[in-house]
Design an enzyme around this catalytic site. Structure first.
Site, short mmCIF file in Angstrom:
data_model
loop_
_atom_site.label_atom_id
_atom_site.label_comp_id
_atom_site.label_asym_id
_atom_site.label_seq_id
_atom_site.Cartn_x
_atom_site.Cartn_y
_atom_site.Cartn_z
CE LYS A 216 -6.55 0.79 -2.47
NZ LYS A 216 -6.28 -0.14 -3.55
CB CYS A 354 -10.10 -7.84 -3.02
SG CYS A 354 -8.42 -7.98 -3.60
#
Lengths: 399, 144
Positions: A216, A354
């Site tokens: 990320k 999520c």
């Protein structure tokens, strides 16, 4: 912007707004991985020959870069993992499952990613701990007041994202640590959405644990970091046992483990991943983390202002201080919006991201999420804004 | 089928799906369909009498293709025997997966005959049909 030339994926004619999921890699990160496999491919901590010594040096050097990047006090406090998920599982299973007792309380929020909830659930299966969710305010943000009012004599640990992955609020971690530590409460910080986007200094924050993922932040997939203050990391019971983590063992079952951090990195580590992450850190540091943050906030502000002019758009987090924008087109299912944008080569994520219990707070199960990074541009936002302003005919276009 | 006609049928079934709304009736079996790789979630209630599907209703949150395919599926499966329905569902799966299929069995559902080339939409078009087929096959096994 010159930096866009550093990214091969930015030359593919797509507009990528799913940086909260993963980020593109600059050529120098890709090159560093190819370099390892092409020029000095050997195992770390093993051989007495030159390429192995070089591998060892490069791997440990990457650890040093991580240490400097988050300003950890000691290099032994940096453990390489496969990502933030593994780091959080390790924190729960190797540490807290041993120190928590029946009746102890763990404080989370409903905005947490599954990876910061399910490992705590797994402790609850074995011990009678209480998992409590600190309340969020009307903007779905966690306030200091909420933290203070949630703490009881039983609270042992607070585990929260630094920046949440749907709402994108930046939690006041330093203040939370200060309050928690006065009551001997430990603080676990999920830095997956903060470390890639802003300066994070673990000594300044004084957090006890910090986790994040390499992919990320321009690094490779499959590599991440577990930071813990040395005094706590020393108490971790390794759950992966085997090569690379033991100093000696006898046939009667006696095992002597290596020192930190190697005893928590059993097996051959993700060497190319760690080296790639080190180079990603060099890249980000070269750009300057404060400049990255400032630029992303400027982009978000511009996007929110423009999207608000579109009466069909509902934004859920316009006030939060990060490059994440959660929205829906009114009366359109988020996945249909994502499919519509994909027809214009614009990549956004649709779904619950999520954070499956956030719906209890937001009353909306699924959203479209735009998550920006420093390589996104105002021109890309203009394209998105223009495509969204023509969305009246969306269903006719996608079917 | 020409694309305008196809679009018209799909959008009509998306905007005005048949039998939307659950009954919460004990005479119905509940079938939840959700897909690990997508965010659609549709719940069905099915009533079988003497080996025949006498009612089938649904509700939930899903994309246009999922919702329209649920509505079209219900239109086709109502009043079919379990055996006929299984055959139709398998035939539909074949169409979506790009395999040989019998067009005549699928009638209205052939509006999705171009989905096999769109990887991202296949799971949406299959969601309801897979869920119902799974239940019907179990039903057949338990009642034969």
């Amino acid at each position: 912007m010159d930096i866009r030339n550093d990214f091969p994926m930015l030359k593919k004619g797509i507009i990528y707004f799913d940086n909260g999921a993963t980020t593109f890699k600059p050529q120098m990160v890709i090159d560093s991985i190819v370099d390892y496999y092409s020029n000095y491919c050997a195992n770390a901590h093993r051989g007495d020959y030159n390429i192995s010594l070089k591998t060892d040096m490069m791997y440990e050097n990457a650890r040093k870069k991580v240490k400097d990047f988050i300003n950890a006090k000691y290099v032994e406090e940096i453990v390489f993992t496969s990502g933030a998920t593994e780091s959080l599982n390790m924190i729960a299973k190797s540490y807290f499952s041993n120190i928590l007792s029946d009746g102890d309380e763990v404080l989370l929020t409903k905005a947490e990613h599954a990876s910061n909830i399910l490992p705590w659930f797994s402790i609850k299966e074995k011990k009678d701990i209480d998992i409590k969710y600190m309340e969020l305010n009307e903007n779905y943000e966690l306030t200091i007041e909420s933290v203070i009012s949630s703490i009881t004599d039983k609270t042992r640990v607070i585990s929260i994202a630094h920046v949440t992955n749907v709402v994108g609020d930046v939690r006041p971690i330093k203040k939370i640590c200060e309050i928690a530590h006065k009551k001997n409460i430990l603080v676990v910080v999920d830095g997956s959405q903060s470390v890639p986007h802003m300066s994070v200094d673990v000594q300044d924050l004084d957090c006890d644990f910090l986790v994040f993922s390499g992919h990320k932040m321009c690094g490779p997939t499959g590599i991440g970091v577990l930071y813990a203050k040395k005094e706590y990391l020393e108490e971790f019971v390794p759950y992966n046992l085997g090569g690379g983590m033991n100093a000696n063992f006898l046939n009667n079952g006696e095992v002597e483990y290596k020192s930190l951090p190697h005893r928590l990195e059993a097996g051959t580590p993700n060497i190319s991943g760690a080296i790639g992450l080190g180079v990603a850190i060099d890249y980000l540091t070269g750009l300057n983390m404060d400049m990255i943050r400032e630029y992303e906030l400027k982009l978000k502000k511009y996007l929110v202002k423009k999207l608000k002019e579109n009466k069909n758009i509902e934004i859920y987090n316009e006030t939060t201080d990060s490059g994440i924008i959660a929205f829906n087109i009114k009366n359109v299912f988020s996945q249909d919006t994502a499919i519509y944008l994909n027809d214009y080569n614009i990549c956004v994520r649709a779904g619950n991201h999520c954070a499956k219990i956030l719906k209890d707070e937001i009353n909306i199960k699924n959203t479209c999420r735009i998550s920006l990074y420093f390589y996104n541009t105002k021109e890309e936002l203009d394209k998105l804004i223009s495509v969204l302003s023509n969305c009246d005919d969306l269903y006719n276009q996608i079917i | 089928m020409d694309n305008n006609k196809r679009r018209e049928i799909i959008l009509d079934n998306f905007n005005n799906p048949i039998n939307r709304g659950l009954k919460y009736d004990d005479n119905y079996v509940k079938i939840n369909t959700n897909n690990e790789s997508c965010i659609d979630e549709l719940n069905f209630e099915l009533k079988i009498d003497n080996g025949k599907i006498v009612d089938l209703v649904f509700d939930g949150e899903a994309c246009a293709i999922s919702t329209a395919s649920a509505s079209i599926m219900i239109k086709i499966l109502l009043n079919k025997t379990v055996d006929e329905a299984i055959k139709i569902c398998k035939n539909y799966e074949n169409m979506i997966n790009g395999n040989d299929y019998d067009k005549d069995l699928l009638s209205l559902a052939t509006v999705f005959d171009n989905i096999s080339g769109q990887a991202s939409r296949k799971k949406c078009a299959l969601l309801s049909w897979n869920g119902i087929l799974k239940y019907l096959e179990e039903y057949k096994k338990n009642n034969s």
